[in-house]
Design an enzyme around this catalytic site. Structure first.
Site, mmCIF file in Angstrom:
data_model
loop_
_atom_site.group_PDB
_atom_site.id
_atom_site.type_symbol
_atom_site.label_atom_id
_atom_site.label_comp_id
_atom_site.label_asym_id
_atom_site.label_seq_id
_atom_site.Cartn_x
_atom_site.Cartn_y
_atom_site.Cartn_z
ATOM 1 C CG ASP A 1 -3.995 -4.971 10.564
ATOM 2 O OD1 ASP A 1 -3.470 -6.075 10.305
ATOM 3 O OD2 ASP A 1 -4.893 -4.467 9.853
ATOM 4 C CB SER A 2 -2.115 -9.777 13.066
ATOM 5 O OG SER A 2 -0.743 -9.474 12.919
ATOM 6 C CG ASP B 1 -0.482 -4.082 8.581
ATOM 7 O OD1 ASP B 1 -0.464 -3.880 7.362
ATOM 8 O OD2 ASP B 1 -0.694 -5.208 9.069
ATOM 9 C CE LYS C 1 0.510 -6.174 5.870
ATOM 10 N NZ LYS C 1 -0.984 -6.201 5.646
ATOM 11 C CD GLU D 1 -5.749 -5.990 5.487
ATOM 12 O OE1 GLU D 1 -6.960 -6.040 5.218
ATOM 13 O OE2 GLU D 1 -5.260 -6.502 6.514
ATOM 14 C CD GLU E 1 -4.100 -13.153 5.402
ATOM 15 O OE1 GLU E 1 -4.510 -13.658 6.461
ATOM 16 O OE2 GLU E 1 -3.818 -11.943 5.290
#
Length: 349
Positions: free
Chosen positions: A85-86, A124, A154, A156, A224
């Site tokens: 999602d970056s 993501d 993925k 978070e 991270e």
């Protein structure tokens, strides 16, 4: 009765064969929306990642957002391509990862799936697509595989609700990669893009959260922006691979953002979000800028395109006929300019 049943079965068989033949003429990706079956000789599988982890071989992960980046990642032999999602920041130009939608992420996923045939593909789940309920989380994850062509998802964070979401997605038959430490989707409560694990309580929370995600069934956990000793502790405590990003050299593997590691961040917005931990393996942004400036200069000076980049010809006879037709149309100046251009191209060869 028996003969009637046989005739009925025969008719169904003919219809089935006819349908199969018809469907066989349709491209596979229009029939089956999900990823192609994993071939150990082509696609990296979770089994292969676990084997690498057991052997102590580092796992390589790079983010990708489109077909060209996916092809490069594939060609380089990277183990995992993460459609992160970056993309919200490095592709769409937002200041955070929060604005990107699931539909936008699916566009990126499909493009990557078309370009990367070898790496394990992980998509993501963007902010707002798995927090409300386990049903929402599973539905979003299913879309990432069925519509996005990914092999895994993925998500978070390590709050109880997100760990429950991870567990539900795994139980639905979908592989999950966890993510702890600095979780960009949680900048509202973290107070910005801040490293984690820098005091006792925070460091312990990183390890505990990673262990909880492992217990939920995650096949790997991203760590991270945490201090190397904290990452080393988490890596030691887990039986699954850890993937570090700004977490030092003691993880099971590493991930970097495609644009960051290539040094493409020349735009002022990109420059301000290039992370401190990133090593730039090239200065592709400078090469791009130089090429664009040269292009602009050559177009301005009328030196591009020249004869070598003007490959399409018209014969002398056809040119004369074309000029005659233009004159009949009353386009004398157009005919004159066309004749002059032909002479110029001929003389410059």
């Amino acid at each position: 009765m028996a003969s009637s049943l046989i005739r009925s079965c025969s008719r169904r068989a003919v219809r089935t064969i006819t349908t199969a033949r018809f469907m066989s003429n349709v491209p596979e990706n229009t029939v089956y929306g999900g990823p192609k079956p994993q071939n150990p000789n082509q696609r990296v599988t979770l089994t292969q990642l676990r084997q690498k982890h057991r052997r102590g071989e580092p796992i390589t992960v790079v983010t990708g957002y489109d077909y060209p980046s996916a092809v490069h990642i594939d060609t380089a032999g990277i183990d995992v391509c993460l459609v992160g999602d970056s993309a919200s920041m490095v592709v769409h130009g937002y200041d955070t990862t929060l604005p990107i939608s699931l539909d936008e992420m699916l566009v990126h996923c499909r493009a990557v799936a078309r370009g990367a045939k070898r790496p394990l593909l992980v998509g993501d789940l963007p902010f707002g697509t798995y927090e409300s309920s386990t049903n929402q989380a599973v539905d979003s994850a299913v879309r990432v595989l069925k519509e996005g062509g990914m092999d895994a998802i993925k998500l978070e964070g390590g709050s109880p609700s997100r760990i429950t979401a991870a567990k539900s997605i795994v139980e639905a038959g979908i592989a999950v990669m966890g993510h702890v430490g600095l979780t960009p989707q949680a900048i509202s409560v973290l107070g910005g893009f801040r490293p984690q694990g820098r005091n006792i309580a925070s460091a312990v929370k990183v390890v505990e959260t990673a262990m909880a995600l492992q217990e939920a069934g995650c096949f790997s956990v991203v760590l991270e922006c945490v201090p190397p000793p904290v990452a080393a502790a988490a890596t030691s405590a887990l039986h699954i691979p850890t993937i570090g990003i700004g977490a030092g050299p003691f993880c099971s593997g590493q991930v970097l953002v495609y644009h960051d590691l290539l040094g493409m961040m020349q735009h002022p917005h990109h420059a301000k979000v290039t992370p401190k931990f990133c090593k730039q393996y090239a200065q592709v942004g400078e090469v791009i800028n130089k090429a664009l400036l040269e292009y602009k200069e050559e177009v301005t000076k009328h030196s591009f395109p020249g004869p070598s980049h003007s490959p399409y010809k018209i014969s002398s006879n056809d040119l004369d006929g074309f000029l005659s037709e233009l004159q009949k149309m009353g386009l004398d100046k157009a005919a004159s300019d066309a004749a002059a251009s032909a002479e110029k191209m001929e003389s410059s060869q």
